[in-house]
Design a protein around this motif. Structure first.
Motif: not given
Length: 154
Positions: A26-27, A32-36, A39-46
């Motif tokens: 939710d933040s 950023l922690v999860e991204f590191g 290593d996702p293929h896609a990121v959806l951000v509100a």
């Protein structure tokens, strides 16, 4: 998924049918922690996600990797969607998020998941020979310890 609004697992369940794991935070700081970590293929951000400004978040993840960034919103004219597009988002998806629509976006994106995520239904077949003990039960020692693959079928 970086969205402060809860999904109650609906999107995760729908995407699981395509073989895609969804991590929902939710933040942007948690993202950023999860991204590191993932290593996702896609990121959806509100656009309204709390933490660091979403435009900076998109800029950072675009510099760190090459994920497909999607802006999630209820209205394409919502404040912040244009800024996300300028920061590097490549698509916009409307809430409530529809698994099939999201799948269509990420499977045709520049870092497509279609080659990595697929669900196959049917019997599991192995091309390796199984090693069994007398009586038809799988061997429990010996061959496995020597590097021979042991199966558990009859």
């Amino acid at each position: 998924m970086v969205d402060p609004r809860p999904d109650e697992g609906a999107l995760a369940d729908g995407m699981a049918g395509h073989g895609v794991h969804v991590t929902w935070v939710d933040s942007t700081l948690d993202a950023l922690v999860e991204f590191g970590r993932t290593d996702p293929h896609a990121v959806l951000v509100a656009p309204e996600a709390p933490g660091i400004p979403v435009e900076e978040f998109v800029g950072v993840i675009r510099r760190l990797g090459s994920p497909y960034v999607i802006a999630g919103t209820e209205d394409v004219t919502e404040h912040g969607v244009g800024s996300l597009m300028l920061a590097g988002a490549s698509a916009v998806v409307l809430r409530p998020y529809a698994p099939q629509h999201l799948w269509d976006l990420i499977s045709h994106g520049p870092r497509s998941v279609s080659d990595h995520a697929r669900v196959e239904v049917g019997p599991i077949e192995s091309r390796r020979q199984c090693v069994h003990r007398a009586g038809g039960r799988p061997a429990d020692r010996g061959p496995a310890a020597q590097g021979v693959r042991v199966c558990c079928g009859p």
